[in-house]
Design a protein around this motif. Structure first.
Motif, PDB file in Angstrom:
ATOM      1  N   MET A   1     -36.743 -13.676  19.492  1.00  0.00           N
ATOM      2  CA  MET A   1     -35.560 -13.076  20.105  1.00  0.00           C
ATOM      3  C   MET A   1     -35.607 -13.229  21.624  1.00  0.00           C
ATOM      4  O   MET A   1     -36.668 -13.140  22.240  1.00  0.00           O
ATOM      5  N   ILE A   2     -34.445 -13.459  22.218  1.00  0.00           N
ATOM      6  CA  ILE A   2     -34.293 -13.432  23.673  1.00  0.00           C
ATOM      7  C   ILE A   2     -33.817 -12.023  24.015  1.00  0.00           C
ATOM      8  O   ILE A   2     -32.716 -11.636  23.656  1.00  0.00           O
ATOM      9  N   ASP A   3     -34.665 -11.248  24.690  1.00  0.00           N
ATOM     10  CA  ASP A   3     -34.430  -9.809  24.824  1.00  0.00           C
ATOM     11  C   ASP A   3     -34.214  -9.432  26.287  1.00  0.00           C
ATOM     12  O   ASP A   3     -35.144  -9.442  27.095  1.00  0.00           O
ATOM     13  N   PHE A   4     -32.965  -9.085  26.616  1.00  0.00           N
ATOM     14  CA  PHE A   4     -32.614  -8.689  27.976  1.00  0.00           C
ATOM     15  C   PHE A   4     -32.551  -7.165  28.145  1.00  0.00           C
ATOM     16  O   PHE A   4     -32.161  -6.690  29.210  1.00  0.00           O
ATOM     17  N   ARG A   5     -32.932  -6.396  27.145  1.00  0.00           N
ATOM     18  CA  ARG A   5     -32.742  -4.949  27.209  1.00  0.00           C
ATOM     19  C   ARG A   5     -33.604  -4.293  28.287  1.00  0.00           C
ATOM     20  O   ARG A   5     -33.164  -3.364  28.953  1.00  0.00           O
ATOM     21  N   SER A   6     -34.830  -4.755  28.440  1.00  0.00           N
ATOM     22  CA  SER A   6     -35.736  -4.145  29.414  1.00  0.00           C
ATOM     23  C   SER A   6     -36.946  -5.045  29.596  1.00  0.00           C
ATOM     24  O   SER A   6     -37.213  -5.936  28.767  1.00  0.00           O
ATOM     25  N   ASP A   7     -37.699  -4.801  30.676  1.00  0.00           N
ATOM     26  CA  ASP A   7     -38.973  -5.489  30.846  1.00  0.00           C
ATOM     27  C   ASP A   7     -40.096  -4.763  30.115  1.00  0.00           C
ATOM     28  O   ASP A   7     -41.258  -5.184  30.175  1.00  0.00           O
ATOM     29  N   THR A   8     -39.772  -3.697  29.385  1.00  0.00           N
ATOM     30  CA  THR A   8     -40.776  -3.036  28.545  1.00  0.00           C
ATOM     31  C   THR A   8     -41.070  -3.833  27.277  1.00  0.00           C
ATOM     32  O   THR A   8     -42.016  -3.505  26.556  1.00  0.00           O
ATOM     33  N   VAL A   9     -40.282  -4.851  26.991  1.00  0.00           N
ATOM     34  CA  VAL A   9     -40.448  -5.605  25.747  1.00  0.00           C
ATOM     35  C   VAL A   9     -41.447  -6.743  25.887  1.00  0.00           C
ATOM     36  O   VAL A   9     -41.691  -7.475  24.928  1.00  0.00           O
ATOM     37  N   LEU A 259     -29.400 -15.707  36.616  1.00  0.00           N
ATOM     38  CA  LEU A 259     -28.621 -15.045  35.576  1.00  0.00           C
ATOM     39  C   LEU A 259     -27.360 -14.420  36.162  1.00  0.00           C
ATOM     40  O   LEU A 259     -26.263 -14.554  35.599  1.00  0.00           O
ATOM     41  N   ALA A 260     -27.499 -13.749  37.292  1.00  0.00           N
ATOM     42  CA  ALA A 260     -26.351 -13.093  37.924  1.00  0.00           C
ATOM     43  C   ALA A 260     -25.282 -14.101  38.314  1.00  0.00           C
ATOM     44  O   ALA A 260     -24.080 -13.875  38.100  1.00  0.00           O
ATOM     45  N   GLU A 261     -25.699 -15.221  38.883  1.00  0.00           N
ATOM     46  CA  GLU A 261     -24.742 -16.249  39.302  1.00  0.00           C
ATOM     47  C   GLU A 261     -24.011 -16.839  38.103  1.00  0.00           C
ATOM     48  O   GLU A 261     -22.789 -17.067  38.150  1.00  0.00           O
ATOM     49  N   GLN A 262     -24.746 -17.085  37.027  1.00  0.00           N
ATOM     50  CA  GLN A 262     -24.148 -17.700  35.843  1.00  0.00           C
ATOM     51  C   GLN A 262     -23.179 -16.748  35.142  1.00  0.00           C
ATOM     52  O   GLN A 262     -22.076 -17.143  34.753  1.00  0.00           O
ATOM     53  N   ILE A 263     -23.573 -15.498  34.993  1.00  0.00           N
ATOM     54  CA  ILE A 263     -22.715 -14.560  34.277  1.00  0.00           C
ATOM     55  C   ILE A 263     -21.497 -14.180  35.111  1.00  0.00           C
ATOM     56  O   ILE A 263     -20.427 -13.884  34.575  1.00  0.00           O
ATOM     57  N   ASN A 264     -21.649 -14.203  36.419  1.00  0.00           N
ATOM     58  CA  ASN A 264     -20.535 -13.857  37.305  1.00  0.00           C
ATOM     59  C   ASN A 264     -19.404 -14.886  37.235  1.00  0.00           C
ATOM     60  O   ASN A 264     -18.275 -14.598  37.621  1.00  0.00           O
ATOM     61  N   VAL A 281     -30.075  -7.029  36.659  1.00  0.00           N
ATOM     62  CA  VAL A 281     -28.708  -7.475  36.907  1.00  0.00           C
ATOM     63  C   VAL A 281     -27.774  -6.474  36.241  1.00  0.00           C
ATOM     64  O   VAL A 281     -27.876  -6.235  35.032  1.00  0.00           O
ATOM     65  N   PHE A 282     -26.891  -5.876  37.023  1.00  0.00           N
ATOM     66  CA  PHE A 282     -25.923  -4.925  36.485  1.00  0.00           C
ATOM     67  C   PHE A 282     -24.561  -5.604  36.410  1.00  0.00           C
ATOM     68  O   PHE A 282     -24.061  -6.119  37.414  1.00  0.00           O
ATOM     69  N   VAL A 283     -23.986  -5.582  35.220  1.00  0.00           N
ATOM     70  CA  VAL A 283     -22.776  -6.340  34.923  1.00  0.00           C
ATOM     71  C   VAL A 283     -21.648  -5.380  34.551  1.00  0.00           C
ATOM     72  O   VAL A 283     -21.790  -4.576  33.627  1.00  0.00           O
ATOM     73  N   LYS A 284     -20.537  -5.490  35.254  1.00  0.00           N
ATOM     74  CA  LYS A 284     -19.340  -4.732  34.901  1.00  0.00           C
ATOM     75  C   LYS A 284     -18.558  -5.545  33.871  1.00  0.00           C
ATOM     76  O   LYS A 284     -18.161  -6.684  34.133  1.00  0.00           O
ATOM     77  N   LEU A 313     -29.022  -5.986  32.511  1.00  0.00           N
ATOM     78  CA  LEU A 313     -29.801  -7.086  31.959  1.00  0.00           C
ATOM     79  C   LEU A 313     -31.076  -7.218  32.786  1.00  0.00           C
ATOM     80  O   LEU A 313     -31.027  -7.160  34.019  1.00  0.00           O
ATOM     81  N   VAL A 314     -32.212  -7.398  32.120  1.00  0.00           N
ATOM     82  CA  VAL A 314     -33.501  -7.395  32.814  1.00  0.00           C
ATOM     83  C   VAL A 314     -34.262  -8.678  32.488  1.00  0.00           C
ATOM     84  O   VAL A 314     -34.404  -9.054  31.319  1.00  0.00           O
ATOM     85  N   THR A 315     -34.753  -9.342  33.529  1.00  0.00           N
ATOM     86  CA  THR A 315     -35.589 -10.523  33.339  1.00  0.00           C
ATOM     87  C   THR A 315     -37.061 -10.118  33.370  1.00  0.00           C
ATOM     88  O   THR A 315     -37.439  -9.135  33.998  1.00  0.00           O
TER      89      THR A 315
END
Length: 337
Positions: A1-9, A259-264, A281-284, A313-315
């Motif tokens: 899995m590609i997991d962006f939920r947190s860096d705790t993973v 990631l921020a540049e691409q999603i923006n 990265v905080f996304v509205k 989203l967390v890298t």
């Protein structure tokens, strides 16, 4: 899995797993685990403190700090967004009989010295005793400037208050500022370091402070059920996290920018690029996008996000540029449906 939920993973690397399997251990409650002792002594010296204590989690380490600094009926000042106020189950109040006094965080994550001053209680039996200030760095991915930390330390000393740092991601702050960690932590009477976020260890946090504070914290850790036996198995991985993985945080920060540049660039998603300072990265997300449905569709594709209208989203070690590209490709496709 590609997991962006947190860096705790993050998961332990092969080197950590080998070190854990071969760790020399003993009973840490008796003080007999050499791998625990070595980690605690090394960490304290590295960060300029007298002593350190290995804890099961950042929540436990923060609670031990609060209970060791404060007596029953004392209060600590913190931010409204502080993890040890908002996200740790009210442990200070429930288990420590300590009153939190939250202050609204400024836009940069800091706490206004003027607001802090107004919150300090008079020396009067009607009030809780103000004993401690606790701040977090980074906070929501934001880095507190060094000159602010210096001013905060002077403020605390002037008002005869102790100063605690929730340093769950303090190495992200040091990486963003391009300074040695001691440039940040020199201002504090105690601090925590989370080992299981961006640093990649499977379990654990450290509490650092004076010898007397750590003596108190060790006792409270036992009271709270946190006395561990052959914990050297965990500390072997923790040492590698602190020696091998700090430099890798730079990659996480670069990936967050990418990631921020691409999603923006995708319709319906907006990122303030100026606020991407570390690995968050905080996304509205636009109202017309059903974020819950989108999250389920992404999960089917092997991508995990925490759905929210203002999405984080967390890298981390498990996210590289190719993973980001895969996510962006799927996001473009699914958001059009």
């Amino acid at each position: 899995m590609i997991d962006f939920r947190s860096d705790t993973v993050t998961q332990p690397c092969a080197k950590m797993r080998d070190a854990m399997a071969n760790a020399v251990v003993g009973d840490d409650v008796y003080g007999d685990d050499p791998t625990v002792n070595e980690l605690e002594n090394w960490t304290a010296k590295r960060h300029g403190f007298e002593a350190a204590l290995f804890c099961s989690s950042g929540t436990q380490a923060n609670l031990l700090a609060l209970m060791s600094h404060c007596q029953r009926g004392d209060e600590y000042l913190c931010g409204q967004q502080a993890h040890n106020y908002k996200f740790e189950g009210g442990g200070a109040a429930v288990l420590g009989s300590i009153q939190p006094q939250p202050i609204e965080n400024e836009k940069d994550g800091s706490l206004s010295l003027e607001k802090l001053a107004r919150a300090i209680k008079p020396d009067d039996p009607h009030f809780a005793r103000t004993t401690l200030i606790s701040i977090e760095n980074t906070i929501n991915g934001k880095v507190l400037p060094l000159d602010y930390l210096s001013s905060l330390k002077a403020f605390a000393e002037h008002h005869q208050l102790k100063l605690h740092l929730d340093g769950a991601r303090v190495y992200n702050a040091a990486t963003a500022l391009d300074v040695d960690i001691t440039e940040i932590v020199q201002h504090f009477d105690s601090m925590t370091i989370c080992l299981s976020k961006g640093l990649g260890a499977p379990i654990g946090s450290l509490l650092l402070g004076s010898s007397e504070l750590i003596k108190q914290a060790r006792r409270w850790r036992k009271v709270l059920g946190g006395g561990m036996r052959q914990a050297g198995i965990l500390c072997a991985a923790a040492k590698i996290a602190l020696t091998d993985n700090i430099a890798k945080l730079k990659v996480d920060h670069r990936n967050a920018k990418y990631l921020a540049e691409q999603i923006n660039a995708i319709d319906g998603f907006e990122v303030n690029l100026n606020q991407v300072a570390t690995n968050m990265v905080f996304v509205k997300v636009a109202e017309h996008i059903d974020i819950a449905v989108l999250a389920e569709a992404l999960k089917v594709k092997g991508i995990l996000i925490a759905p929210n209208r203002y999405m984080r989203l967390v890298t981390h070690l498990g996210i590289d540029q190719s993973a980001i590209d895969s996510f962006i490709t799927e996001l473009k496709t699914l958001s059009r449906q």
